[in-house]
Design a protein around this motif. Structure first.
Motif, PDB file in Angstrom:
ATOM      1  N   LEU A 159       0.820  -1.218   0.000  1.00  0.00           N
ATOM      2  CA  LEU A 159       0.000   0.000   0.000  1.00  0.00           C
ATOM      3  C   LEU A 159       0.854   1.269   0.000  1.00  0.00           C
ATOM      4  O   LEU A 159       1.893   1.334   0.661  1.00  0.00           O
ATOM      5  CB  LEU A 159      -0.881  -0.011   1.249  1.00  0.00           C
ATOM      6  N   VAL A 160       0.400   2.273  -0.743  1.00  0.00           N
ATOM      7  CA  VAL A 160       0.964   3.622  -0.684  1.00  0.00           C
ATOM      8  C   VAL A 160      -0.078   4.535  -0.048  1.00  0.00           C
ATOM      9  O   VAL A 160      -1.234   4.574  -0.498  1.00  0.00           O
ATOM     10  CB  VAL A 160       1.348   4.146  -2.081  1.00  0.00           C
ATOM     11  N   VAL A 161       0.320   5.237   0.993  1.00  0.00           N
ATOM     12  CA  VAL A 161      -0.578   6.150   1.697  1.00  0.00           C
ATOM     13  C   VAL A 161      -0.239   7.583   1.306  1.00  0.00           C
ATOM     14  O   VAL A 161       0.909   8.014   1.446  1.00  0.00           O
ATOM     15  CB  VAL A 161      -0.450   5.978   3.229  1.00  0.00           C
ATOM     16  N   VAL A 162      -1.225   8.309   0.796  1.00  0.00           N
ATOM     17  CA  VAL A 162      -1.049   9.712   0.415  1.00  0.00           C
ATOM     18  C   VAL A 162      -1.854  10.571   1.384  1.00  0.00           C
ATOM     19  O   VAL A 162      -3.090  10.472   1.428  1.00  0.00           O
ATOM     20  CB  VAL A 162      -1.507   9.973  -1.038  1.00  0.00           C
ATOM     21  N   CYS A 163      -1.169  11.390   2.168  1.00  0.00           N
ATOM     22  CA  CYS A 163      -1.827  12.238   3.168  1.00  0.00           C
ATOM     23  C   CYS A 163      -2.212  13.564   2.521  1.00  0.00           C
ATOM     24  O   CYS A 163      -1.405  14.493   2.449  1.00  0.00           O
ATOM     25  CB  CYS A 163      -0.904  12.453   4.367  1.00  0.00           C
ATOM     26  N   ARG A 200      -5.041   2.316  12.099  1.00  0.00           N
ATOM     27  CA  ARG A 200      -6.221   1.428  12.094  1.00  0.00           C
ATOM     28  C   ARG A 200      -6.630   1.076  10.671  1.00  0.00           C
ATOM     29  O   ARG A 200      -7.015  -0.061  10.377  1.00  0.00           O
ATOM     30  CB  ARG A 200      -7.388   2.102  12.827  1.00  0.00           C
ATOM     31  N   ALA A 201      -6.566   2.073   9.786  1.00  0.00           N
ATOM     32  CA  ALA A 201      -6.996   1.845   8.407  1.00  0.00           C
ATOM     33  C   ALA A 201      -6.109   0.824   7.709  1.00  0.00           C
ATOM     34  O   ALA A 201      -6.609  -0.057   6.982  1.00  0.00           O
ATOM     35  CB  ALA A 201      -6.992   3.169   7.641  1.00  0.00           C
ATOM     36  N   THR A 202      -4.805   0.913   7.904  1.00  0.00           N
ATOM     37  CA  THR A 202      -3.928  -0.057   7.244  1.00  0.00           C
ATOM     38  C   THR A 202      -4.145  -1.465   7.790  1.00  0.00           C
ATOM     39  O   THR A 202      -4.065  -2.442   7.044  1.00  0.00           O
ATOM     40  CB  THR A 202      -2.451   0.361   7.385  1.00  0.00           C
ATOM     41  N   ARG A 216      -7.052  -2.557   8.974  1.00  0.00           N
ATOM     42  CA  ARG A 216      -8.338  -2.997   8.438  1.00  0.00           C
ATOM     43  C   ARG A 216      -8.223  -3.429   6.978  1.00  0.00           C
ATOM     44  O   ARG A 216      -8.904  -4.363   6.535  1.00  0.00           O
ATOM     45  CB  ARG A 216      -9.378  -1.890   8.581  1.00  0.00           C
ATOM     46  N   LEU A 217      -7.356  -2.760   6.228  1.00  0.00           N
ATOM     47  CA  LEU A 217      -7.143  -3.141   4.844  1.00  0.00           C
ATOM     48  C   LEU A 217      -6.370  -4.449   4.721  1.00  0.00           C
ATOM     49  O   LEU A 217      -6.306  -5.038   3.637  1.00  0.00           O
ATOM     50  CB  LEU A 217      -6.397  -2.018   4.101  1.00  0.00           C
ATOM     51  N   GLY A 218      -5.776  -4.875   5.815  1.00  0.00           N
ATOM     52  CA  GLY A 218      -5.002  -6.109   5.767  1.00  0.00           C
ATOM     53  C   GLY A 218      -3.689  -5.954   5.043  1.00  0.00           C
ATOM     54  O   GLY A 218      -3.155  -6.935   4.495  1.00  0.00           O
ATOM     55  N   ALA A 219      -3.139  -4.725   5.019  1.00  0.00           N
ATOM     56  CA  ALA A 219      -1.876  -4.468   4.323  1.00  0.00           C
ATOM     57  C   ALA A 219      -0.720  -4.925   5.211  1.00  0.00           C
ATOM     58  O   ALA A 219      -0.359  -4.255   6.174  1.00  0.00           O
ATOM     59  CB  ALA A 219      -1.748  -2.981   3.999  1.00  0.00           C
ATOM     60  N   ARG A 220      -0.153  -6.084   4.879  1.00  0.00           N
ATOM     61  CA  ARG A 220       0.972  -6.576   5.671  1.00  0.00           C
ATOM     62  C   ARG A 220       2.222  -5.728   5.456  1.00  0.00           C
ATOM     63  O   ARG A 220       3.102  -5.689   6.302  1.00  0.00           O
ATOM     64  CB  ARG A 220       1.262  -8.033   5.309  1.00  0.00           C
ATOM     65  N   ARG A 221       2.263  -5.054   4.301  1.00  0.00           N
ATOM     66  CA  ARG A 221       3.411  -4.193   4.001  1.00  0.00           C
ATOM     67  C   ARG A 221       2.915  -2.864   3.440  1.00  0.00           C
ATOM     68  O   ARG A 221       2.129  -2.840   2.502  1.00  0.00           O
ATOM     69  CB  ARG A 221       4.327  -4.868   2.967  1.00  0.00           C
ATOM     70  N   VAL A 222       3.336  -1.779   4.054  1.00  0.00           N
ATOM     71  CA  VAL A 222       3.042  -0.438   3.537  1.00  0.00           C
ATOM     72  C   VAL A 222       4.298   0.063   2.839  1.00  0.00           C
ATOM     73  O   VAL A 222       5.331   0.296   3.479  1.00  0.00           O
ATOM     74  CB  VAL A 222       2.613   0.522   4.666  1.00  0.00           C
ATOM     75  N   ALA A 223       4.220   0.205   1.525  1.00  0.00           N
ATOM     76  CA  ALA A 223       5.411   0.556   0.747  1.00  0.00           C
ATOM     77  C   ALA A 223       5.893   1.967   1.050  1.00  0.00           C
ATOM     78  O   ALA A 223       7.101   2.218   1.118  1.00  0.00           O
ATOM     79  CB  ALA A 223       5.126   0.405  -0.747  1.00  0.00           C
ATOM     80  N   ALA A 224       4.952   2.903   1.207  1.00  0.00           N
ATOM     81  CA  ALA A 224       5.377   4.298   1.390  1.00  0.00           C
ATOM     82  C   ALA A 224       4.244   5.130   1.961  1.00  0.00           C
ATOM     83  O   ALA A 224       3.067   4.813   1.778  1.00  0.00           O
ATOM     84  CB  ALA A 224       5.833   4.891   0.060  1.00  0.00           C
ATOM     85  N   VAL A 225       4.633   6.181   2.653  1.00  0.00           N
ATOM     86  CA  VAL A 225       3.713   7.237   3.059  1.00  0.00           C
ATOM     87  C   VAL A 225       4.208   8.536   2.441  1.00  0.00           C
ATOM     88  O   VAL A 225       5.390   8.886   2.567  1.00  0.00           O
ATOM     89  CB  VAL A 225       3.626   7.370   4.593  1.00  0.00           C
ATOM     90  N   ILE A 226       3.321   9.229   1.741  1.00  0.00           N
ATOM     91  CA  ILE A 226       3.650  10.504   1.096  1.00  0.00           C
ATOM     92  C   ILE A 226       2.956  11.617   1.866  1.00  0.00           C
ATOM     93  O   ILE A 226       1.732  11.601   2.031  1.00  0.00           O
ATOM     94  CB  ILE A 226       3.177  10.507  -0.376  1.00  0.00           C
ATOM     95  N   VAL A 227       3.737  12.588   2.335  1.00  0.00           N
ATOM     96  CA  VAL A 227       3.198  13.681   3.139  1.00  0.00           C
ATOM     97  C   VAL A 227       3.500  15.013   2.445  1.00  0.00           C
ATOM     98  O   VAL A 227       4.641  15.461   2.426  1.00  0.00           O
ATOM     99  CB  VAL A 227       3.794  13.678   4.559  1.00  0.00           C
ATOM    100  N   ALA A 262       3.507   6.436  11.080  1.00  0.00           N
ATOM    101  CA  ALA A 262       2.214   5.998  11.607  1.00  0.00           C
ATOM    102  C   ALA A 262       1.819   4.620  11.104  1.00  0.00           C
ATOM    103  O   ALA A 262       1.048   3.913  11.758  1.00  0.00           O
ATOM    104  CB  ALA A 262       1.131   7.015  11.230  1.00  0.00           C
ATOM    105  N   CYS A 263       2.334   4.213   9.942  1.00  0.00           N
ATOM    106  CA  CYS A 263       1.899   2.958   9.324  1.00  0.00           C
ATOM    107  C   CYS A 263       3.026   1.929   9.236  1.00  0.00           C
ATOM    108  O   CYS A 263       2.867   0.913   8.544  1.00  0.00           O
ATOM    109  CB  CYS A 263       1.346   3.229   7.924  1.00  0.00           C
ATOM    110  N   GLY A 264       4.164   2.195   9.855  1.00  0.00           N
ATOM    111  CA  GLY A 264       5.289   1.282   9.730  1.00  0.00           C
ATOM    112  C   GLY A 264       5.767   1.154   8.302  1.00  0.00           C
ATOM    113  O   GLY A 264       6.219   0.086   7.861  1.00  0.00           O
ATOM    114  N   GLU A 265       5.700   2.240   7.564  1.00  0.00           N
ATOM    115  CA  GLU A 265       6.004   2.240   6.136  1.00  0.00           C
ATOM    116  C   GLU A 265       7.483   1.991   5.854  1.00  0.00           C
ATOM    117  O   GLU A 265       8.350   2.303   6.678  1.00  0.00           O
ATOM    118  CB  GLU A 265       5.564   3.563   5.494  1.00  0.00           C
ATOM    119  N   GLN A 266       7.755   1.451   4.666  1.00  0.00           N
ATOM    120  CA  GLN A 266       9.128   1.187   4.252  1.00  0.00           C
ATOM    121  C   GLN A 266       9.813   2.440   3.721  1.00  0.00           C
ATOM    122  O   GLN A 266      11.037   2.531   3.762  1.00  0.00           O
ATOM    123  CB  GLN A 266       9.142   0.096   3.174  1.00  0.00           C
TER     124      GLN A 266
END
Length: 419
Positions: free
Chosen positions: A13-17, A106-108, A110-121, A130-134
């Motif tokens: 998952l990629v999270v875009v804030c 919580r959202a990650t 709930r999505l069942g994302a075992r790996r969060v590739a990145a968070v973009i802020v 916040a998401c244990g992102e790589q």
């Protein structure tokens, strides 16, 4: 028992804030998030919303009703975190950020994302980790210190965060030459990624029906965007008051008093001088239609010959990259802009640059005199297409180490309002 997981494979998952709501004005945040769905599943985090906002603003009320996680389409989810009243006040801001971080975690899950590739802020908020992102990506799209008043905070706090945010990131992205140079001088490696353009959206501008509130097709100049203190109202006044004998031939695009017809599309913000704006609108050749859906923009641009970027010479504006410049060109329209570094970087023969009011109106005159041929319209559109959001997304994905293939289906258009 928790809420059920949303369907789909959300690993990597990629999270875009986002700094603007997904269903709000269309800026870099939404465009980049949309493009990255070609490479990975994306969670778009709306700005947090408070119950006070929900009572005052219908758009915020909708977001309050949709607090939490929503599936926008396969491979793209949206999270709306809650916020306390006074969410941007110095004593409340840390609580707002903490609530947002908790909602992201919580959202990650709930999505069942075992790996969060990145968070973009694309802000100075402390959301990394916040998401244990790589990978952590700081997407610098504004001069945050110069915009302190817009963000209802004090410059001192933002100066400190402006130092800390890139230092906490694995990748620093800057949308304008000024921002890229600033962060390089601070010792950071920077990916210069200018704003792009959704060129296909504007391909049929000349075949799009005129909106009913335009009135006629005779407007010469048009402005699309927020009407705030970033806009030099004196330039708009000068265009509306242009002496017909000095400008283009009297006729199409001329008001009863000889000035150019001027079309304004967008909301008037509190920072815009209300009295001066009212005086501008009192002119019979000035039409303001207020904010309009983003999807309606081609119809409004069909009604004008020249798109305007009449920004003041401020630190905030010098660090910006006006999206509207490329959107005007994608619609086949000429552009007249004030002298901003991003405009100079584009270096396009289709964009006339002016520093003062008289020069600005002369540039509009010159643009109107150029015969509008199919070849010229095609050349403007071709220039805009070279700066597509698709190409920008590919560069960012490559810098983040993402590979194609995770998208669930082709991109779909997203609504929103013209600021």
């Amino acid at each position: 028992m928790g809420a059920p997981a949303l369907p789909g494979n959300w690993d990597g998952l990629v999270v875009v804030c986002g700094t603007t709501p997904w269903h709000g004005n269309r800026f870099c945040d939404q465009h980049i998030a949309e493009q990255l769905t070609r490479f990975a599943p994306v969670l778009y985090v709306d700005p947090p919303v408070s119950p006070v906002e929900a009572r005052r603003d219908p758009a915020a009320a909708r977001r309050w009703r949709e607090l939490g996680l929503v599936l926008e389409r396969p491979g793209l989810a949206r999270l709306t975190p809650p916020a306390p009243p006074g969410k941007e006040r110095p004593g409340i801001k840390p609580v707002t950020v903490s609530l947002t971080r908790a909602a992201m975690a919580r959202a990650t899950r709930r999505l069942g994302a075992r790996r969060v590739a990145a968070v973009i802020v694309p802000s100075l908020n402390r959301l990394f980790g916040a998401c244990g992102e790589q990978r952590r990506v700081f997407y610098a799209k504004d001069d945050y210190v110069a915009g302190a008043e817009l963000m209802a905070t004090v410059p001192r706090r933002l100066r400190r965060r402006e130092r800390l945010q890139p230092a906490a990131a694995d990748l620093v992205v800057a949308v304008s030459p000024v921002l890229a140079e600033r962060y390089r001088r601070s010792g950071h490696e920077v990916l210069f990624l200018p704003s792009g353009c959704d060129a296909p959206r504007f391909a049929a501008t000349d075949d799009t029906p005129l909106p009913a509130d335009v009135g006629h097709a005779g407007a010469v100049a048009g402005f699309v965007g927020h009407l705030s203190d970033r806009v030099d109202v004196a330039l708009l006044e000068a265009i509306a008051d242009r002496d017909a004998d000095r400008g283009a031939d009297r006729g199409a695009g001329r008001g009863a008093d000889g000035g150019y017809e001027l079309l304004l599309v967008g909301d008037r913000q509190a920072s815009c001088d209300a009295n001066r704006f009212a005086s501008l609108l009192a002119r019979p050749n000035v039409r303001w239609v207020g904010p309009r859906p983003f999807a309606a923009l081609p119809g409004y641009l069909r009604a004008v010959r020249v798109g305007l970027v009449p920004y003041t010479d401020s630190a905030f504006n010098r660090a910006s990259f006006p999206l509207k410049t490329l959107e005007y060109l994608a619609a086949g329209r000429a552009v007249v802009a004030t002298d901003l570094p991003a405009i100079r970087w584009l270096d396009s023969e289709h964009v006339r640059v002016a520093r003062r009011a008289a020069e600005f109106v002369d540039a509009v005159d010159a643009a109107v005199r150029v015969p509008l041929s199919p070849a010229l319209v095609a050349a403007r559109r071709a220039f805009a297409a070279r700066h597509s959001w698709s190409a920008r997304g590919e560069r960012l994905a490559a810098a983040m180490g993402l590979t194609p293939g995770a998208a669930v289906r082709p991109l779909a258009s997203v609504g929103g309002e013209i600021g």
